[in-house]
Design a protein around this motif. Structure first.
Motif, short mmCIF file in Angstrom:
data_model
loop_
_atom_site.label_atom_id
_atom_site.label_comp_id
_atom_site.label_asym_id
_atom_site.label_seq_id
_atom_site.Cartn_x
_atom_site.Cartn_y
_atom_site.Cartn_z
N ASN A 2 -2.09 1.80 13.17
CA ASN A 2 -1.05 1.24 12.32
C ASN A 2 -0.79 2.06 11.05
O ASN A 2 0.36 2.42 10.76
N LEU A 3 -1.84 2.38 10.28
CA LEU A 3 -1.65 3.07 9.00
C LEU A 3 -1.27 4.54 9.19
O LEU A 3 -0.34 5.04 8.54
N GLY A 4 -1.97 5.23 10.07
CA GLY A 4 -1.65 6.63 10.32
C GLY A 4 -0.26 6.82 10.90
O GLY A 4 0.46 7.77 10.55
N ILE A 5 0.14 5.93 11.79
CA ILE A 5 1.48 6.01 12.38
C ILE A 5 2.55 5.75 11.33
O ILE A 5 3.58 6.41 11.29
N GLU A 6 2.29 4.82 10.43
CA GLU A 6 3.24 4.57 9.33
C GLU A 6 3.40 5.83 8.49
O GLU A 6 4.51 6.20 8.09
N ALA A 7 2.29 6.53 8.23
CA ALA A 7 2.36 7.78 7.47
C ALA A 7 3.16 8.85 8.22
O ALA A 7 3.97 9.56 7.62
N LEU A 8 2.94 8.95 9.54
CA LEU A 8 3.72 9.91 10.33
C LEU A 8 5.20 9.57 10.29
O LEU A 8 6.06 10.45 10.15
N SER A 9 5.52 8.30 10.39
CA SER A 9 6.92 7.87 10.35
C SER A 9 7.57 8.23 9.02
O SER A 9 8.76 8.52 8.96
N ARG A 10 6.77 8.26 7.96
CA ARG A 10 7.28 8.56 6.63
C ARG A 10 7.20 10.04 6.29
O ARG A 10 7.36 10.42 5.14
N GLY A 11 6.92 10.88 7.28
CA GLY A 11 7.01 12.31 7.08
C GLY A 11 5.72 13.11 7.11
O GLY A 11 5.75 14.33 6.96
N ALA A 12 4.57 12.45 7.27
CA ALA A 12 3.32 13.20 7.35
C ALA A 12 3.40 14.19 8.52
O ALA A 12 4.01 13.90 9.55
N GLU A 13 2.77 15.33 8.34
CA GLU A 13 2.84 16.41 9.34
C GLU A 13 1.95 16.14 10.55
O GLU A 13 2.32 16.39 11.68
N PHE A 14 0.73 15.62 10.29
CA PHE A 14 -0.27 15.52 11.34
C PHE A 14 -1.26 14.41 10.97
O PHE A 14 -1.54 14.21 9.79
N ALA A 15 -1.79 13.71 11.97
CA ALA A 15 -2.78 12.67 11.71
C ALA A 15 -3.90 12.72 12.74
O ALA A 15 -3.65 12.95 13.93
N VAL A 16 -5.11 12.51 12.26
CA VAL A 16 -6.28 12.36 13.12
C VAL A 16 -6.70 10.89 13.04
O VAL A 16 -6.89 10.36 11.95
N PHE A 17 -6.81 10.26 14.21
CA PHE A 17 -7.19 8.86 14.30
C PHE A 17 -8.61 8.78 14.84
O PHE A 17 -8.89 9.35 15.89
N VAL A 18 -9.48 8.07 14.13
CA VAL A 18 -10.88 7.95 14.54
C VAL A 18 -11.22 6.49 14.77
O VAL A 18 -10.99 5.64 13.90
N ASP A 19 -11.76 6.19 15.95
CA ASP A 19 -12.27 4.85 16.23
C ASP A 19 -13.37 5.00 17.29
O ASP A 19 -13.25 5.83 18.19
N SER A 20 -14.40 4.18 17.17
CA SER A 20 -15.53 4.30 18.10
C SER A 20 -15.33 3.54 19.40
O SER A 20 -16.09 3.71 20.34
N LEU A 29 0.83 -1.20 0.00
CA LEU A 29 0.00 0.00 0.00
C LEU A 29 0.87 1.26 0.00
O LEU A 29 0.67 2.17 -0.81
N PHE A 30 1.86 1.32 0.89
CA PHE A 30 2.70 2.51 0.96
C PHE A 30 3.64 2.63 -0.24
O PHE A 30 3.95 3.74 -0.68
N SER A 31 4.03 1.52 -0.81
CA SER A 31 4.83 1.57 -2.03
C SER A 31 4.02 2.22 -3.15
O SER A 31 4.54 3.07 -3.90
N MET A 32 2.75 1.84 -3.26
CA MET A 32 1.88 2.43 -4.28
C MET A 32 1.64 3.91 -3.99
O MET A 32 1.64 4.74 -4.90
N LEU A 33 1.44 4.24 -2.72
CA LEU A 33 1.23 5.65 -2.37
C LEU A 33 2.44 6.50 -2.74
O LEU A 33 2.30 7.59 -3.29
N LEU A 34 3.63 6.01 -2.41
CA LEU A 34 4.84 6.77 -2.72
C LEU A 34 5.03 6.93 -4.22
O LEU A 34 5.48 7.99 -4.68
N SER A 35 4.67 5.92 -5.01
CA SER A 35 4.81 6.06 -6.46
C SER A 35 3.78 7.05 -7.02
O SER A 35 4.04 7.73 -8.01
N ARG A 36 2.63 7.18 -6.36
CA ARG A 36 1.59 8.11 -6.80
C ARG A 36 1.84 9.54 -6.31
O ARG A 36 1.64 10.50 -7.03
N LEU A 37 2.22 9.65 -5.04
CA LEU A 37 2.27 10.96 -4.39
C LEU A 37 3.68 11.49 -4.15
O LEU A 37 3.84 12.65 -3.77
N GLY A 38 4.68 10.65 -4.32
CA GLY A 38 6.02 11.06 -3.93
C GLY A 38 6.12 10.95 -2.42
O GLY A 38 5.50 10.11 -1.80
#
Length: 193
Positions: free
Chosen positions: A57-75, A32-41
């Motif tokens: 898991n997914l949001g934290i992986e994005a933060l680790s890869r340089g995302a600025e901020f993440a909102v996590f939603v779970d009920s 998934l992240f390989s595809m994202l990086l090829s699409r978005l840089g």
């Protein structure tokens, strides 16, 4: 379950003991992240929304890869606590917000104060109809614009449409029993079938 790449690479994340949460498998996450990086840089400076976040898991992986901020939603409160612990483990508490709310209600609340996200992860429980419902809501939400990529994960056995109003699937991949769909906003007058 671990962080695959970036500044938190190799850190092990906490998963719940119950079977209620199904974290994305490392091999699916890596693809998934390989595809994202090829699409978005690079993901640098991106804002991420992780719906049905489970362990984060997914949001934290994005933060680790340089995302600025993440909102996590779970009920579920248990999931929210696990996300908070995983944010502490990875040292991203200052770059994240955890919202304990059902996804549809969370989208309404977030729309009042958040600007559009660059990346939205949607990984609900399989086979319960959440994927279609939330993709319909996202298709009209101000949290999604032309610069947003939505990544939906669902059972490969589910018949999920490829179009939700202005939100159109650009690619779908299947990994075993998991399907991953990439969707973006289109301005075309004619909608995909």
């Amino acid at each position: 379950m671990r962080v695959i790449a970036g500044e938190a690479r190799g850190r092990t994340l906490i998963a719940p003991k119950s079977l209620r949460v199904r974290p994305t498998a490392d091999r699916v996450k890596e693809a998934l992240f390989s595809m994202l990086l090829s699409r978005l840089g690079e993901l640098n400076d991106m804002r991420v929304l992780d719906l049905f976040a489970g362990t984060g898991n997914l949001g934290i992986e994005a933060l680790s890869r340089g995302a600025e901020f993440a909102v996590f939603v779970d009920s579920h409160r248990e999931s929210a606590e696990i996300i908070r612990k995983n944010l502490e483990i990875t040292r991203y508490t200052d770059r994240a917000r955890v919202v304990v709310q059902e996804a549809g209600n969370a989208l309404k609340i977030l729309a009042r104060g958040e600007r559009p996200f660059h990346l939205v992860f949607l990984d609900p429980p399989y086979g319960e109809g959440h994927t279609e419902k939330v993709l319909e809501l996202l298709s009209t939400s101000p949290l999604v614009d032309e610069g947003t990529t939505v990544v939906a994960e669902f059972s490969a056995k589910e018949e999920i449409p490829r179009s939700f109003g202005r939100l159109q699937e650009s690619e779908r991949r299947v990994y075993g029993d998991t399907a991953v769909s990439f969707l973006t906003i289109t301005n075309r007058g004619d909608q995909c079938p």
